[in-house]
Motif scaffolding. Structure first.
Motif, PDB file in Angstrom:
ATOM      1  N   PRO A   1       6.427   6.664   9.441  1.00 25.57           N
ATOM      2  CA  PRO A   1       5.788   7.937   9.055  1.00 25.57           C
ATOM      3  C   PRO A   1       5.071   8.626  10.204  1.00 25.57           C
ATOM      4  O   PRO A   1       5.122   9.842  10.334  1.00 25.57           O
ATOM      5  N   GLY A   2       4.406   7.846  11.055  1.00 19.97           N
ATOM      6  CA  GLY A   2       3.672   8.419  12.180  1.00 19.97           C
ATOM      7  C   GLY A   2       4.310   8.118  13.521  1.00 19.97           C
ATOM      8  O   GLY A   2       3.627   8.125  14.551  1.00 19.97           O
ATOM      9  N   GLY A   3       5.618   7.828  13.502  1.00 15.93           N
ATOM     10  CA  GLY A   3       6.328   7.550  14.740  1.00 15.93           C
ATOM     11  C   GLY A   3       6.103   6.132  15.243  1.00 15.93           C
ATOM     12  O   GLY A   3       5.511   5.280  14.557  1.00 15.93           O
ATOM     13  N   VAL A   4       6.560   5.870  16.451  1.00 13.73           N
ATOM     14  CA  VAL A   4       6.478   4.536  17.027  1.00 13.73           C
ATOM     15  C   VAL A   4       5.028   4.075  17.154  1.00 13.73           C
ATOM     16  O   VAL A   4       4.703   2.896  16.927  1.00 13.73           O
ATOM     17  N   ALA A   5       4.129   4.977  17.510  1.00 13.53           N
ATOM     18  CA  ALA A   5       2.713   4.610  17.652  1.00 13.53           C
ATOM     19  C   ALA A   5       2.149   4.075  16.334  1.00 13.53           C
ATOM     20  O   ALA A   5       1.372   3.110  16.323  1.00 13.53           O
ATOM     21  N   ASP A   6       2.562   4.673  15.228  1.00 15.04           N
ATOM     22  CA  ASP A   6       2.139   4.224  13.897  1.00 15.04           C
ATOM     23  C   ASP A   6       2.670   2.820  13.626  1.00 15.04           C
ATOM     24  O   ASP A   6       1.962   1.951  13.110  1.00 15.04           O
ATOM     25  N   PHE A   7       3.917   2.583  13.983  1.00 15.12           N
ATOM     26  CA  PHE A   7       4.556   1.278  13.812  1.00 15.12           C
ATOM     27  C   PHE A   7       3.800   0.207  14.593  1.00 15.12           C
ATOM     28  O   PHE A   7       3.459  -0.853  14.060  1.00 15.12           O
ATOM     29  N   VAL A   8       3.535   0.476  15.858  1.00 17.20           N
ATOM     30  CA  VAL A   8       2.850  -0.476  16.728  1.00 17.20           C
ATOM     31  C   VAL A   8       1.423  -0.733  16.248  1.00 17.20           C
ATOM     32  O   VAL A   8       0.913  -1.859  16.347  1.00 17.20           O
ATOM     33  N   HIS A   9       0.798   0.275  15.677  1.00 21.50           N
ATOM     34  CA  HIS A   9      -0.584   0.146  15.194  1.00 21.50           C
ATOM     35  C   HIS A   9      -0.668  -0.628  13.882  1.00 21.50           C
ATOM     36  O   HIS A   9      -1.599  -1.435  13.686  1.00 21.50           O
ATOM     37  N   ARG A  10       0.300  -0.402  12.979  1.00 17.11           N
ATOM     38  CA  ARG A  10       0.193  -0.958  11.629  1.00 17.11           C
ATOM     39  C   ARG A  10       0.768  -2.362  11.469  1.00 17.11           C
ATOM     40  O   ARG A  10       0.385  -3.093  10.554  1.00 17.11           O
ATOM     41  N   MET A  11       1.700  -2.756  12.330  1.00 19.43           N
ATOM     42  CA  MET A  11       2.343  -4.055  12.138  1.00 19.43           C
ATOM     43  C   MET A  11       1.449  -5.261  12.442  1.00 19.43           C
ATOM     44  O   MET A  11       1.543  -6.281  11.754  1.00 19.43           O
ATOM     45  N   PRO A  12       0.570  -5.233  13.433  1.00 19.26           N
ATOM     46  CA  PRO A  12      -0.308  -6.391  13.645  1.00 19.26           C
ATOM     47  C   PRO A  12      -1.132  -6.711  12.399  1.00 19.26           C
ATOM     48  O   PRO A  12      -1.682  -5.823  11.752  1.00 19.26           O
ATOM     49  N   GLY A  13      -1.191  -7.987  12.049  1.00 23.97           N
ATOM     50  CA  GLY A  13      -1.892  -8.420  10.848  1.00 23.97           C
ATOM     51  C   GLY A  13      -0.996  -8.517   9.628  1.00 23.97           C
ATOM     52  O   GLY A  13      -1.384  -9.104   8.611  1.00 23.97           O
ATOM     53  N   GLN A  14       0.230  -7.967   9.712  1.00 20.24           N
ATOM     54  CA  GLN A  14       1.166  -8.043   8.596  1.00 20.24           C
ATOM     55  C   GLN A  14       1.824  -9.427   8.543  1.00 20.24           C
ATOM     56  O   GLN A  14       2.214  -9.981   9.573  1.00 20.24           O
ATOM     57  N   SER A  15       1.945  -9.980   7.344  1.00 22.60           N
ATOM     58  CA  SER A  15       2.675 -11.236   7.138  1.00 22.60           C
ATOM     59  C   SER A  15       3.948 -10.937   6.360  1.00 22.60           C
ATOM     60  O   SER A  15       3.953 -10.087   5.460  1.00 22.60           O
ATOM     61  N   LEU A  16       5.025 -11.636   6.700  1.00 18.84           N
ATOM     62  CA  LEU A  16       6.305 -11.405   6.026  1.00 18.84           C
ATOM     63  C   LEU A  16       6.336 -12.164   4.708  1.00 18.84           C
ATOM     64  O   LEU A  16       6.272 -13.403   4.678  1.00 18.84           O
ATOM     65  N   LEU A  17       6.448 -11.434   3.603  1.00 17.00           N
ATOM     66  CA  LEU A  17       6.417 -12.035   2.271  1.00 17.00           C
ATOM     67  C   LEU A  17       7.808 -12.416   1.773  1.00 17.00           C
ATOM     68  O   LEU A  17       7.978 -13.433   1.113  1.00 17.00           O
ATOM     69  N   SER A  18       8.803 -11.585   2.083  1.00 20.36           N
ATOM     70  CA  SER A  18      10.169 -11.866   1.646  1.00 20.36           C
ATOM     71  C   SER A  18      11.131 -10.982   2.421  1.00 20.36           C
ATOM     72  O   SER A  18      10.742  -9.971   2.999  1.00 20.36           O
ATOM     73  N   VAL A  19      12.396 -11.396   2.411  1.00 20.29           N
ATOM     74  CA  VAL A  19      13.469 -10.580   2.979  1.00 20.29           C
ATOM     75  C   VAL A  19      14.549 -10.453   1.913  1.00 20.29           C
ATOM     76  O   VAL A  19      15.081 -11.456   1.435  1.00 20.29           O
ATOM     77  N   GLU A  20      14.849  -9.231   1.533  1.00 21.91           N
ATOM     78  CA  GLU A  20      15.878  -8.969   0.529  1.00 21.91           C
ATOM     79  C   GLU A  20      17.018  -8.212   1.188  1.00 21.91           C
ATOM     80  O   GLU A  20      16.971  -7.874   2.381  1.00 21.91           O
ATOM     81  N   ARG A  21      18.074  -7.967   0.418  1.00 21.71           N
ATOM     82  CA  ARG A  21      19.224  -7.239   0.946  1.00 21.71           C
ATOM     83  C   ARG A  21      19.789  -6.329  -0.133  1.00 21.71           C
ATOM     84  O   ARG A  21      19.887  -6.726  -1.293  1.00 21.71           O
ATOM     85  N   ILE A  22      20.154  -5.126   0.261  1.00 21.31           N
ATOM     86  CA  ILE A  22      20.864  -4.194  -0.624  1.00 21.31           C
ATOM     87  C   ILE A  22      22.048  -3.671   0.172  1.00 21.31           C
ATOM     88  O   ILE A  22      21.870  -2.974   1.177  1.00 21.31           O
ATOM     89  N   GLY A  23      23.265  -4.014  -0.255  1.00 18.28           N
ATOM     90  CA  GLY A  23      24.444  -3.628   0.510  1.00 18.28           C
ATOM     91  C   GLY A  23      24.357  -4.201   1.909  1.00 18.28           C
ATOM     92  O   GLY A  23      24.183  -5.412   2.103  1.00 18.28           O
ATOM     93  N   LYS A  24      24.438  -3.335   2.914  1.00 18.09           N
ATOM     94  CA  LYS A  24      24.344  -3.766   4.312  1.00 18.09           C
ATOM     95  C   LYS A  24      22.928  -3.646   4.868  1.00 18.09           C
ATOM     96  O   LYS A  24      22.710  -3.851   6.065  1.00 18.09           O
ATOM     97  N   PHE A  25      21.960  -3.313   4.026  1.00 20.97           N
ATOM     98  CA  PHE A  25      20.588  -3.112   4.469  1.00 20.97           C
ATOM     99  C   PHE A  25      19.722  -4.345   4.206  1.00 20.97           C
ATOM    100  O   PHE A  25      19.823  -4.967   3.148  1.00 20.97           O
ATOM    101  N   LEU A  26      18.869  -4.669   5.160  1.00 19.28           N
ATOM    102  CA  LEU A  26      17.862  -5.697   4.974  1.00 19.28           C
ATOM    103  C   LEU A  26      16.548  -5.035   4.579  1.00 19.28           C
ATOM    104  O   LEU A  26      16.160  -4.016   5.158  1.00 19.28           O
ATOM    105  N   ILE A  27      15.863  -5.613   3.612  1.00 16.37           N
ATOM    106  CA  ILE A  27      14.571  -5.114   3.166  1.00 16.37           C
ATOM    107  C   ILE A  27      13.519  -6.165   3.523  1.00 16.37           C
ATOM    108  O   ILE A  27      13.499  -7.249   2.959  1.00 16.37           O
ATOM    109  N   PHE A  28      12.662  -5.844   4.487  1.00 13.35           N
ATOM    110  CA  PHE A  28      11.572  -6.733   4.886  1.00 13.35           C
ATOM    111  C   PHE A  28      10.322  -6.319   4.120  1.00 13.35           C
ATOM    112  O   PHE A  28       9.840  -5.196   4.272  1.00 13.35           O
ATOM    113  N   ASN A  29       9.792  -7.226   3.328  1.00 10.61           N
ATOM    114  CA  ASN A  29       8.558  -6.957   2.589  1.00 10.61           C
ATOM    115  C   ASN A  29       7.387  -7.610   3.311  1.00 10.61           C
ATOM    116  O   ASN A  29       7.234  -8.843   3.310  1.00 10.61           O
TER     117      ASN A  29
END
Length: 275
Positions: A37-65
């Motif tokens: 939503p806020g570009g790469v800077a938003d991505f780099v800012h928001r990802m630290p502290g995130q824990s991966l809860l699950s990985v799902e798939r729809i068709g050829k897409f991976l969904i990281f929760n």
């Protein structure tokens, strides 16, 4: 391009390796891969502290929760995820790196840089998935559904099978294999298929995709799973990549033509255009 079986195999590997891991910091070396939503800077800012809860798939897409956000990720031609020690040197093709608190990295590696990681807020995930406009996966196909989708389409059936809004997850390799198994010519107009042919396509789609998932997908060039292992379905291919080799049913050499701008392999004796 990784298709449903390969993406599912990657998902299963990530589930074993990275679930519960927490992000310490992020390095993005090729901005175009990341959409947020806020570009790469938003991505780099928001990802630290995130824990991966699950990985799902729809068709050829991976969904990281993750804890507060989600990714909708596509591997495109040659993307892959690597779980490696942070101390391991970073090669020229690793473009997005999550440095984890356990001393390992989750690295997105992509020689061609075609893959994408789309980060969305958790409350926007359903809307973002709906916007992908994906059809059912092969396991959920019915003859009634597919017949309804084909009856007004004059395009070659090969092109329709590649349309993710009709069936999610089938790409060039498995489309060739499905049509070979169903004895349908890839150039046959979709709206001219008979009911038995449609049923054969449904049955072949479910059987072939199911088998390919079981054996870890198909490795033709560079595909590997999250553990760096090759798939094994290439040992079972009957049409794709077998130009000039004898058909397993009748012995006629397999031919290759271009259909819907994709190389298409078929048996000219077993798969004939009609109508």
């Amino acid at each position: 391009m990784p298709e449903l079986p390969e993406v599912e195999t990657v998902r299963r590997g990530l589930e074993k390796l990275v679930i519960g891991k927490e992000v310490k910091s992020v390095t993005v070396l090729w901005d175009n891969i990341v959409q947020a939503p806020g570009g790469v800077a938003d991505f780099v800012h928001r990802m630290p502290g995130q824990s991966l809860l699950s990985v799902e798939r729809i068709g050829k897409f991976l969904i990281f929760n993750w804890t507060d956000v989600a990714w909708i990720a596509h591997l495109r031609m040659e993307g892959k995820y690597l779980y490696v020690p942070t101390t391991e040197s970073v090669d020229a093709y690793s473009h997005v790196i999550l440095h984890l608190t356990d001393g390992y990295d989750l690295r997105y590696r992509d020689v061609r840089k075609f893959g994408r990681i789309h980060m969305v807020d958790k409350n926007q995930l359903e809307q973002a998935i709906n916007a992908l406009n994906l059809g059912p996966e092969p396991k959920d196909l019915t003859t009634v559904y597919l017949k309804g989708k084909l009856e007004k389409r004059k395009r070659p059936i090969k092109g329709v099978l590649l349309d993710q809004s009709v069936i999610a997850g089938i790409g060039n390799i498995y489309a060739d294999e499905v049509l070979y198994a169903a004895k349908v010519h890839p150039e046959q107009a979709a709206n001219t298929l008979t009911d038995p042919e449609i049923q054969a396509i449904v049955d072949a789609s479910q059987a072939i995709i199911g088998h390919a998932v079981e054996v870890g997908g198909t490795t033709i060039r560079s595909y590997t799973n999250a553990f760096g292992e090759n798939g094994h379905y290439q040992q079972y291919l009957q049409a794709y990549g077998r130009t000039g080799k004898p058909c397993a049913r009748c012995g006629t050499p397999i031919e290759k033509i271009s259909v819907s701008q994709r190389g298409s392999h078929f048996c000219p004796n077993c798969q004939k255009v009609h109508g």
